[in-house]
Design a protein around this motif. Structure first.
Motif, PDB file in Angstrom:
ATOM      1  N   ALA A 119      41.577  39.343  45.535  1.00 25.42           N
ATOM      2  CA  ALA A 119      40.690  40.415  45.986  1.00 25.42           C
ATOM      3  C   ALA A 119      40.392  41.373  44.839  1.00 25.42           C
ATOM      4  O   ALA A 119      39.247  41.811  44.651  1.00 25.42           O
ATOM      5  N   THR A 120      41.427  41.676  44.046  1.00 26.40           N
ATOM      6  CA  THR A 120      41.231  42.523  42.868  1.00 26.40           C
ATOM      7  C   THR A 120      40.238  41.869  41.901  1.00 26.40           C
ATOM      8  O   THR A 120      39.359  42.534  41.339  1.00 26.40           O
ATOM      9  N   GLU A 121      40.410  40.578  41.725  1.00 27.98           N
ATOM     10  CA  GLU A 121      39.509  39.833  40.846  1.00 27.98           C
ATOM     11  C   GLU A 121      38.074  39.892  41.373  1.00 27.98           C
ATOM     12  O   GLU A 121      37.118  40.066  40.600  1.00 27.98           O
ATOM     13  N   PHE A 122      37.919  39.753  42.677  1.00 32.42           N
ATOM     14  CA  PHE A 122      36.596  39.863  43.304  1.00 32.42           C
ATOM     15  C   PHE A 122      35.965  41.214  42.973  1.00 32.42           C
ATOM     16  O   PHE A 122      34.803  41.289  42.556  1.00 32.42           O
ATOM     17  N   LEU A 123      36.753  42.279  43.137  1.00 35.23           N
ATOM     18  CA  LEU A 123      36.212  43.630  42.902  1.00 35.23           C
ATOM     19  C   LEU A 123      35.874  43.834  41.428  1.00 35.23           C
ATOM     20  O   LEU A 123      34.869  44.445  41.086  1.00 35.23           O
ATOM     21  N   ARG A 124      36.709  43.288  40.562  1.00 34.36           N
ATOM     22  CA  ARG A 124      36.454  43.395  39.129  1.00 34.36           C
ATOM     23  C   ARG A 124      35.132  42.685  38.778  1.00 34.36           C
ATOM     24  O   ARG A 124      34.285  43.213  38.039  1.00 34.36           O
ATOM     25  N   ALA A 125      34.983  41.469  39.325  1.00 30.75           N
ATOM     26  CA  ALA A 125      33.765  40.702  39.045  1.00 30.75           C
ATOM     27  C   ALA A 125      32.542  41.421  39.601  1.00 30.75           C
ATOM     28  O   ALA A 125      31.482  41.464  38.968  1.00 30.75           O
ATOM     29  N   LEU A 126      32.690  41.999  40.764  1.00 30.60           N
ATOM     30  CA  LEU A 126      31.573  42.722  41.372  1.00 30.60           C
ATOM     31  C   LEU A 126      31.194  43.934  40.521  1.00 30.60           C
ATOM     32  O   LEU A 126      30.014  44.214  40.289  1.00 30.60           O
ATOM     33  N   ARG A 127      32.209  44.631  40.004  1.00 28.80           N
ATOM     34  CA  ARG A 127      31.944  45.794  39.158  1.00 28.80           C
ATOM     35  C   ARG A 127      31.237  45.366  37.876  1.00 28.80           C
ATOM     36  O   ARG A 127      30.251  45.957  37.450  1.00 28.80           O
ATOM     37  N   LEU A 128      31.746  44.291  37.284  1.00 26.39           N
ATOM     38  CA  LEU A 128      31.107  43.757  36.073  1.00 26.39           C
ATOM     39  C   LEU A 128      29.662  43.391  36.344  1.00 26.39           C
ATOM     40  O   LEU A 128      28.773  43.611  35.529  1.00 26.39           O
ATOM     41  N   HIS A 129      29.473  42.815  37.494  1.00 31.96           N
ATOM     42  CA  HIS A 129      28.143  42.378  37.857  1.00 31.96           C
ATOM     43  C   HIS A 129      27.189  43.567  37.956  1.00 31.96           C
ATOM     44  O   HIS A 129      26.054  43.512  37.479  1.00 31.96           O
ATOM     45  N   ARG A 130      27.689  44.628  38.535  1.00 28.92           N
ATOM     46  CA  ARG A 130      26.857  45.827  38.648  1.00 28.92           C
ATOM     47  C   ARG A 130      26.547  46.395  37.267  1.00 28.92           C
ATOM     48  O   ARG A 130      25.439  46.822  36.984  1.00 28.92           O
ATOM     49  N   GLU A 131      27.564  46.366  36.390  1.00 33.69           N
ATOM     50  CA  GLU A 131      27.384  46.972  35.067  1.00 33.69           C
ATOM     51  C   GLU A 131      26.456  46.170  34.179  1.00 33.69           C
ATOM     52  O   GLU A 131      25.775  46.715  33.315  1.00 33.69           O
ATOM     53  N   THR A 132      26.442  44.856  34.366  1.00 38.62           N
ATOM     54  CA  THR A 132      25.700  43.995  33.438  1.00 38.62           C
ATOM     55  C   THR A 132      24.480  43.355  34.076  1.00 38.62           C
ATOM     56  O   THR A 132      23.697  42.710  33.386  1.00 38.62           O
ATOM     57  N   GLY A 133      24.354  43.500  35.364  1.00 40.98           N
ATOM     58  CA  GLY A 133      23.307  42.762  36.086  1.00 40.98           C
ATOM     59  C   GLY A 133      21.924  42.966  35.525  1.00 40.98           C
ATOM     60  O   GLY A 133      21.128  42.030  35.474  1.00 40.98           O
ATOM     61  N   GLY A 134      21.606  44.187  35.071  1.00 37.19           N
ATOM     62  CA  GLY A 134      20.250  44.432  34.601  1.00 37.19           C
ATOM     63  C   GLY A 134      20.019  44.048  33.162  1.00 37.19           C
ATOM     64  O   GLY A 134      18.893  44.025  32.699  1.00 37.19           O
TER      65      GLY A 134
END
Lengths: 387, 387
Positions: free
Chosen positions: A41-56
């Motif tokens: 779950a922590t990994e999921f949240l980390r990936a989601l955060r990364l995704h938000r930071e780099t998505g654009g």
């Protein structure tokens, strides 16, 4: 660490579960499961955060570091699969109502996130095959690039308030889209047709993924996983219940399904079984593939169950990985062959196009057969470890 | 005798050479060659006589006894190949002028007689493959029937003053022509197209063979072989010259050619090499096949040289036979794949037909690859005997 890099889904970037109470005093119990689920779950949240930071800011290369949105999307899928699989295998140890409500949501998310990647990888596989069949020479790194590494999945701005465009990027620069200069007319037209059809499918999948990641349904899943990172809803008896019987059951489901496979035939090279319905009037996907797809899923569940028991730091069994990679290849080739057959049903295509698609279909069906052989070979060497 | 039946060209029906002076007193010399050539010439004459006696009464089954014209035609080709091959390998032991004049005539006869059989076998191979690809079930004996056994070659009335019709019979009853009831439209149309094209080619080959067998050119060859049955034109030094060095040279030509083959690749199942130019713009037959075809011919010459030295009664090396059968299969699949590709270039065919022909082409190219694997496997076990 050397073994870790053999994992086709990439090295886990998140924190490993600490050797917790679940494994400290003998056979692992629900506490070990809780550790594992918290870590994922922590990994999921980390990936989601990364995704938000780099998505654009995707550069579309798929070759970046942990800042890459492709990597972030892959890490998201990876964590979702593991949580979902563990909920399945160790169901009796978890709060039943919670478990029943969250599993379909994870399956929905996993399926939605996987589609764009799948279409991109399928197109790349088919275009590479067309070039191989035309006698074109490729740089080794392009041919050898795994579909995963070449994926241009870019589910951007997930839950970050930003909306990405619905235009998926081109094939990543790491595996350049082969030019069609030295293809025959038929191969070039077949390639163009497949590119049109699969790019359309991929664009739609991209839009669907974007919509999903901006939806309240996704936010609910994300909230559930965020809670899971701190508090795992175990069943009351979980901390005194051993994990081994459930892991063993998962292993037995796998070995039973493998036993039912036609492995003796698969072990004879060039048995010509995979193409046997290549011109069948039945337009449905080859029914002979289904048991192999099923084993692929069971093998994954078995692997995740071992991760729960042994920890994600434990060395990965390379033979189990090889068997899993063979089944991934089986699935990819099966779907690529179906896409070629489907494209050949496009009205008003030229005979040369149809001919090239026929060659391509048969080529991918032989890839299916080759993958079965590879699985049989690795399974022969495989002693499925007792969890 | 048990081993003899493994010979794919059928048990020799003619008299074996008596253990003559050539082998009695040590290393065989030109006398042994003369024995062998006399025996093969006698076999040629016997087959020709049988052909005259039965040529008009073919029942087209190909399943008869020695009275069958198909068997007679096969025995004719068999004897011609052996005489021709021995003249090549042991050239220095024979009268040079005679040898130089008769070899092209034998090659012409051998080639002419082989064509009708080749087209019939190719059509049968392709129709069986189409049915296999459509998921149709065959009686095992029909699928397993060797093309040779199923040949409907009927070069009738050879040199007997009778002229047969130019209509070749249908596929023999022993391997019934598969009906098209359960094929898809594309597969059925592809089958019909191939049947039309290959039956036309076969009819032409039949006419050509008939014309050849009624020609003065053929009568001259038959007269030459009739003389050979009693008197072999040896070179002056032949009876004191050993055969071993020439047989060894034939073996070395074979092993050198095998060494040049890509056997390491061929030994890896599913290497996907055979189809690599499947969509190449080059319409010529696959250049990668040529070295294998060459090894096939050299293997045959090696086998015949061993027959000269050991006598036709000597047990046939089954591994050598297996290697030869793999190369026959390689040649047949290569030519069948080319026929499917050629048919796909027919103007105005439907896309579904072209698609089926593409699948069929790729299927036969994988047969090519499978045959190379089989050759590699048998060659690995093969210790080519010193003659």
């Amino acid at each position: 660490m050397a073994q870790r890099h053999l994992d086709p889904t990439g090295p886990p970037a998140g924190p490993s579960p600490a050797p917790g109470s679940g494994r400290a005093g003998g056979a692992p119990t629900g506490d070990a499961l809780a550790d594992y689920l918290r870590a994922q779950a922590t990994e999921f949240l980390r990936a989601l955060r990364l995704h938000r930071e780099t998505g654009g800011s995707s550069n579309g290369t798929g070759a970046g570091g942990p800042e890459d949105p492709v990597d972030a999307a892959r890490a998201l899928r990876r964590a979702v699969r593991r949580i979902s699989g563990s909920l399945h295998t160790f169901r009796p140890l978890l709060d039943a109502d919670w478990s029943e409500s969250v599993r379909p949501e994870l399956a929905w998310l996993s399926g939605t996130l996987a589609m764009e990647h799948a279409y991109a990888a399928r197109l790349e596989r088919l275009l590479l095959a067309l070039h191989r069949l035309s006698g074109a020479v490729f740089p080794a790194q392009a041919v050898g690039a795994s579909p995963a590494a070449a994926s241009a999945v870019s589910v951007r701005a997930a839950g970050a308030g930003r909306t990405g465009t619905a235009e998926p990027g081109g094939l990543p620069a790491a595996a350049p889209a082969p030019d069609r200069g030295n293809l025959t007319v038929g191969a070039a037209k077949a390639g163009a047709l497949l590119e049109r059809q699969l790019t359309l499918a991929r664009t739609r999948a991209h839009s669907t993924a974007l919509q999903a990641l901006g939806s309240s349904r996704f936010h609910a899943v994300a909230d559930t996983v965020a809670l899971l990172a701190s508090d795992v809803p175990l069943a009351p008896t979980a901390t005194t219940t051993g994990l081994h019987p459930l892991a063993t059951a998962a292993r037995e489901r796998l070995t039973d399904a493998v036993t039912a496979l036609p492995l003796i035939t698969a072990g004879h090279p060039y048995n010509a079984e995979a193409l046997i319905h290549g011109l069948s009037p039945d337009p449905a996907p080859h029914p002979q593939d289904a048991p192999w797809h099923q084993v692929r899923l069971l093998l994954r569940l078995h692997r995740y169950a071992r991760e729960v028991l042994d920890g994600t730091d434990a060395p990965v069994d390379v033979r189990l990985l090889a068997a899993g990679q063979a089944l991934d290849r089986h699935r990819d080739a099966s779907e690529a062959a179906a896409a070629a057959a489907q494209a050949a049903r496009t009205p008003r295509i030229a005979p040369a196009t149809a001919y090239a698609l026929g060659v391509l279909h048969a080529d991918q069906r032989h890839e299916v057969e080759a993958a079965r052989f590879a699985f049989q070979q690795s399974w022969q060497k495989q002693a499925v470890g007792t969890p």
